[in-house]
Design an enzyme around this catalytic site. Sequence first.
Site, mmCIF file in Angstrom:
data_model
loop_
_atom_site.group_PDB
_atom_site.id
_atom_site.type_symbol
_atom_site.label_atom_id
_atom_site.label_comp_id
_atom_site.label_asym_id
_atom_site.label_seq_id
_atom_site.Cartn_x
_atom_site.Cartn_y
_atom_site.Cartn_z
ATOM 1 C CG HIS A 62 26.984 19.130 23.929
ATOM 2 N ND1 HIS A 62 25.959 18.245 24.175
ATOM 3 C CD2 HIS A 62 26.918 20.066 24.899
ATOM 4 C CE1 HIS A 62 25.304 18.638 25.262
ATOM 5 N NE2 HIS A 62 25.871 19.735 25.722
ATOM 6 C CE1 TYR A 125 20.336 20.723 24.515
ATOM 7 C CE2 TYR A 125 22.068 19.159 23.945
ATOM 8 C CZ TYR A 125 21.374 19.883 24.891
ATOM 9 O OH TYR A 125 21.717 19.786 26.216
#
Length: 134
Positions: A62, A125
Site C-alpha cells: 500500500h 488504514y
Amino acid sequence: MEIKKGRGYVYALRYHIVFCVKYCHPVIIGDIEVRLKEIFQEIATANGFEIVTIEVMPDHVHLLVDCKPQHYIPNIIKALKGNSARFLFKEYPSLKRKLWGGHLWNPSYFITSVSDITENVIKDYIESQKKGVE
C-alpha cells in the site's frame, strides 16, 4: 493535504496505490521488506514524487503517493514495480526461484485519488495493515 504551487498551476494530488506479488506469494518479509521500502523511497526521489505513507504486507503493498500534475500514473507504477523487482531479484536471488516465471509483481494494480476528507482515513488504514497480523 498541503496545496502546492508550480509554474502556472496550483495542485494537491495524492493517490492510494495497491499492487500484489505475483501469485500472491507471501515473500516480502524480513530484510526484503526493509529493503523494498528503501528502494521505493529511492525511486520516488529519483522520479520527483513523494511517498507519504507506505506499508508492505507479505503479499502486497500500500502506498500513498503525492505527485505533480505532470506525472503520468502508469509511469509511476512502472517505475515502482519494474525497478523494485530488478533490484530485489539482484540482491535476493532466492526470490526469483520462489516465483515461477521470474516476475515479482502481478501486472494489475489498484489506484484511487485521495481528497482531504479521505486522506486521514486511508493513511490510518495503510498504517494499521499489520496490526493484528503479527
